[in-house]
Design an enzyme around this catalytic site. Sequence first.
Site, short mmCIF file in Angstrom:
data_model
loop_
_atom_site.label_atom_id
_atom_site.label_comp_id
_atom_site.label_asym_id
_atom_site.label_seq_id
_atom_site.Cartn_x
_atom_site.Cartn_y
_atom_site.Cartn_z
N GLU A 130 70.08 10.55 14.88
CA GLU A 130 71.34 11.02 15.48
C GLU A 130 72.50 11.07 14.49
O GLU A 130 73.57 11.51 14.84
CB GLU A 130 71.73 10.13 16.67
CG GLU A 130 70.86 10.38 17.88
CD GLU A 130 71.37 9.70 19.13
OE1 GLU A 130 72.05 8.65 19.00
OE2 GLU A 130 71.09 10.19 20.22
N LYS A 131 72.26 10.59 13.25
CA LYS A 131 73.35 10.69 12.28
C LYS A 131 73.72 12.17 12.07
O LYS A 131 74.88 12.52 11.99
CB LYS A 131 72.98 10.05 10.94
CG LYS A 131 74.19 9.99 10.02
CD LYS A 131 73.99 9.09 8.86
CE LYS A 131 73.24 9.77 7.76
NZ LYS A 131 73.97 10.94 7.18
N ASP A 132 72.68 13.01 12.02
CA ASP A 132 72.92 14.45 11.94
C ASP A 132 72.94 15.00 13.36
O ASP A 132 72.03 15.70 13.79
CB ASP A 132 71.81 15.11 11.12
CG ASP A 132 71.82 14.62 9.69
OD1 ASP A 132 72.77 14.90 8.97
OD2 ASP A 132 70.86 13.91 9.30
N GLY B 35 66.49 3.95 7.64
CA GLY B 35 66.69 4.87 8.77
C GLY B 35 65.43 5.70 9.00
O GLY B 35 64.93 5.82 10.12
N HIS B 36 64.88 6.26 7.91
CA HIS B 36 63.63 7.03 8.03
C HIS B 36 62.49 6.11 8.47
O HIS B 36 61.66 6.49 9.30
CB HIS B 36 63.23 7.63 6.68
CG HIS B 36 64.21 8.60 6.11
ND1 HIS B 36 64.99 8.31 5.02
CD2 HIS B 36 64.53 9.86 6.48
CE1 HIS B 36 65.74 9.37 4.73
NE2 HIS B 36 65.49 10.32 5.60
O1 PAF Z 1 67.69 15.88 8.23
C1 PAF Z 1 67.04 16.24 7.23
O2 PAF Z 1 66.66 15.46 6.36
C2 PAF Z 1 66.70 17.72 7.06
O3 PAF Z 1 67.73 18.53 7.49
C3 PAF Z 1 65.37 18.11 7.74
C4 PAF Z 1 65.44 17.96 9.25
C5 PAF Z 1 64.24 17.28 7.18
C6 PAF Z 1 65.05 19.59 7.45
O4 PAF Z 1 64.95 19.83 6.09
#
Ligand code: PAF
Length: 285
Positions: free
Chosen positions: A151-153, A36-37
Amino acid sequence: MQILTTKQALQAAVSECQQAGKTIGLVPTMGALHEGHATLVRRAVKENDVCIVSVFVNPTQFNNQEDLKKYPRNLERDAELLRSIGAAYVFAPTPEEMYSAEEMNTTFQFDFAGLDQVMEGKMRPGHFNGVVQVVSRLFYLTKPRRAYFGEKDFQQLAIIHHMVERSSMAGSFGDLEIVDCPIVRETSGLALSSRNERLSAQERETALAISRTLFASLEWSKSQTVKEVQQRVIDTINAVPGLEVEYYEIVDQSSLLPTDRFDHAIGCVTVYCGPVRLIDNIKYA
Ligand code: PAF
């Protein structure tokens, strides 16, 4: 690729890019990187001259110390992946480098216009204060043209959009664009998450019921009301031994307030799979 651990080194690298007229794409992460990243980083590499990835497990967004302690960390493996997909810089500071002792111990204040009063905000008091604190600091330090979030978060993304819209009125973040990136799933349907690393093989299997139920609810939404679908999702997931729903809310995608229409709605779920807290969501329209 260079690994930078101080704000000073980061700012020097950013100035160099700016002087050379290069655009910067930022991908903020807490490490324990997965596909995902990698998808976000590939996109940032493609769309900008320079890609900076921050790897920082931000203590101020954890309201559960046990969760902070157990959060997976593996900078070496993360760096290897980031090098292979073309990131130019990794910013990996210590908490002490990021925050003064006072900042670490006081809650950062921000007007969320109510976006933090529901779902994750309600369950994890102070969580989004910490997210906005670290993300705004990363924006100030890296001056990105674009920043990439998954968009998962979904609620986090809505809050970051709100923060940038409010701050851009004051011109703080220049012409920064927030790029929303769709959820990346395993072929099984499981939404990728760093927390999946903490699931046993059995729990991983059990967790599949979460996305399976969300996808089934798209079909249910054709003949049932929002309330009925909401309850059916909760009951279906809770019927699976080993899963326990914390909340399932069907809300408007912009206001994050409960809605009784599927139009522009998103369903957001948080489920405990054994000891691991997983989140997922599905857009209805
Ligand atoms: O989604 C995340 O991994 C974290 O909330 C973020 C945006 C890197 C902030 O620490």
